[in-house]
Design an enzyme around this catalytic site. Structure first.
Site, PDB file in Angstrom:
ATOM      1  N   HIS A 265    -104.528  36.841  66.998  1.00  0.00           N
ATOM      2  CA  HIS A 265    -103.993  37.145  65.666  1.00  0.00           C
ATOM      3  C   HIS A 265    -104.107  38.652  65.358  1.00  0.00           C
ATOM      4  O   HIS A 265    -103.103  39.328  65.294  1.00  0.00           O
ATOM      5  CB  HIS A 265    -104.647  36.322  64.540  1.00  0.00           C
ATOM      6  CG  HIS A 265    -104.607  34.854  64.762  1.00  0.00           C
ATOM      7  ND1 HIS A 265    -103.421  34.157  64.931  1.00  0.00           N
ATOM      8  CD2 HIS A 265    -105.596  33.918  64.881  1.00  0.00           C
ATOM      9  CE1 HIS A 265    -103.687  32.878  65.125  1.00  0.00           C
ATOM     10  NE2 HIS A 265    -104.988  32.702  65.100  1.00  0.00           N
ATOM     11  N   ASP A 316    -100.767  28.178  69.507  1.00  0.00           N
ATOM     12  CA  ASP A 316    -101.878  27.980  68.577  1.00  0.00           C
ATOM     13  C   ASP A 316    -101.982  26.556  68.029  1.00  0.00           C
ATOM     14  O   ASP A 316    -102.432  25.667  68.715  1.00  0.00           O
ATOM     15  CB  ASP A 316    -101.779  29.028  67.453  1.00  0.00           C
ATOM     16  CG  ASP A 316    -103.050  29.132  66.624  1.00  0.00           C
ATOM     17  OD1 ASP A 316    -104.027  28.431  66.928  1.00  0.00           O
ATOM     18  OD2 ASP A 316    -103.076  29.926  65.668  1.00  0.00           O
TER      19      ASP A 316
END
Ligand code: ZN
Length: 447
Positions: A265, A316
């Protein structure tokens, strides 16, 4: 059987009429500019398989269930509550069934290796399974069932907040001390297939103390180190309160961050942090679909790539598994905020989709500790585009990749991983069996 393509995106650029000779799961030789032999399997366009550098496979089971507003300020943290309710129910069989389904879908989407950031280690009450690496073994079995390459990243998780705060009851399945974790990694390593890779994943600066982090790093040996970082503003604010530094700044100052590391991220970063990650050689692990779904924010990808920063993409939460869409959304996020087009194109590579694809192949490989790309000696991880998709009509070279990323709906035909054809006609060859097992597992999970 050898494979012949009308054109192929090779390590050193596009070539026409290319034969790949395969042996032992690898590309033994690349022969451009040749006519097909009678025994060659003939296809349209070959691309290298894309690594998926960040996955929590079990979360595939809750895709679509978190799209109902719970409270007025619905955000990441309310999503996490739902996720924890699932965490309380998934046993070994469900874990394997759901992961196999997710991995089959990844192959169909053009991903040929997954980095599984695996944190469901223990029984729901935190007690150990007879085999402490039971759940890791289930991930390995799921990857083998679907035929995807696996970089297993066992997660170290010990605390519920910065500064070593105690973990909550919902986190009991994730928890280990450093010694227990070292044993778990050792046992998981023994279960890996020959081309499997093992690394470690300190979950986040919320879940690991600096002291623990320093002791953990040698466990990775030379393998990959992945960490969630700066995904949410609350995490930045809490980190500032704890250390006086933002999360990425703290990590760069305190830890030996280098090309073995993937910062997953890294959404909320300032200019010095962007420059610091780029200079370290670490990969920014971007998950555009999940980051959009969770309302995380936007990583400054243009600034980062302009400084030579390496990026890769991950699915993810697996709310949707689509390699082209990850790349498309990465670019569209930049376009919408900058009110400009082709933001992530490069001066050396003006085709935006092709440049992003190339960056994600290279960054993904670094992140997952493997080699990729279509060249002699590399794993035979190959994706073929679907000749029958009219999106590709009269396209050549990088325009084919741009058309796949931005415009196609049924863009992929076949996928080989380790020289074995896993997907044909856009469909995983074992899909029926994998899907049936998934449906049975979901019936139990939702009962
Ligand atoms: Zn994650």
């Amino acid at each position: 059987m050898d494979l012949w393509f009308e054109s192929a995106l090779l390590e050193d650029g596009w070539a026409d009429r290319v034969r790949f000779r395969l042996a032992d799961g690898r590309i033994e030789a690349v022969e451009p500019g040749v006519e097909p032999d009678a025994g060659d399997e003939r296809h349209f366009v070959a691309l290298p398989g894309l690594p998926n550098l960040h996955s929590h496979a079990f979360q595939r089971a809750m895709a679509g269930l978190a799209e109902v507003r719970g409270r007025a300020d619905d955000d990441f943290w309310s999503w996490r509550e739902l996720m924890y309710r699932f965490v309380g129910r998934i046993g070994p069989e469900e874990c394997e069934a759901v992961a196999a389904q997710a991995y089959a879908e990844m192959l169909e989407a053009g991903f040929t290796r997954v980095g599984e950031f695996h944190y469901l280690h223990h029984a729901p009450d935190g007690s150990r399974y007879d085999d402490v690496a039971e759940m890791s073994g289930r991930i390995v079995a799921a990857a083998e069932s679907a035929g995807i390459g696996l970089t297993l990243l066992p997660v170290f998780y010990a605390h519920g907040g910065f500064g070593g705060q105690p973990a909550g009851a919902a986190q009991a399945r994730f928890l280990n001390d450093v010694e227990g974790f070292a044993g778990l990694v050792e046992r998981a390593k023994a279960q890996l297939p020959p081309d499997g890779v093992i690394g470690i994943a300190p979950h986040s600066l919320r879940a690991v103390t600096p002291q623990e982090l320093r002791v953990l790093l040698p466990i990775a040996d030379r393998g990959p180190v992945h960490i969630h970082i700066a995904e949410q503003m609350k995490e930045v604010v809490d980190c500032l309160a704890w250390s006086g530094k933002r999360p990425v700044r703290w990590l760069l100052d305190e830890m030996p961050v280098d090309r073995r590391w993937t910062l997953v991220h890294a959404t909320h970063v300032e200019a010095d942090e962007v420059a610091g990650i780029a200079a370290s050689g670490a990969v920014a692990g971007l998950c555009p679909i999940t980051e959009a779904n969770l309302g995380d924010g936007l990583f400054p990808a243009a600034k980062f790539m302009a400084q030579g920063g390496m990026i890769g993409v991950g699915s993810d939460s697996n709310v949707r598994i689509d390699a082209a869409e990850e790349l498309r959304l990465l670019e569209y996020g930049q376009r919408l905020t900058r009110r400009a087009r082709n933001v992530l194109a490069g001066e050396d590579r003006p085709a935006t989709g092709a440049r992003l694809f190339d960056a994600a192949v290279k960054g993904g490989a670094r992140s997952l500790g493997v080699e990729t790309g279509l060249a002699a000696g590399r794993p035979a991880d190959i994706v073929s585009l679907n000749r029958d998709d009219p999106t590709y009509a009269e396209r050549k070279g990088d325009a084919l990749v741009d058309s796949w990323v931005f415009a196609s709906r049924a863009g992929i035909d076949c996928v080989w991983r380790g020289g074995v054809k896993r997907v044909e006609g856009g469909r995983h060859r074992r899909r029926a069996a994998i899907e049936a097992r998934y449906r049975t597992a979901l019936a139990r999970l939702m009962a």
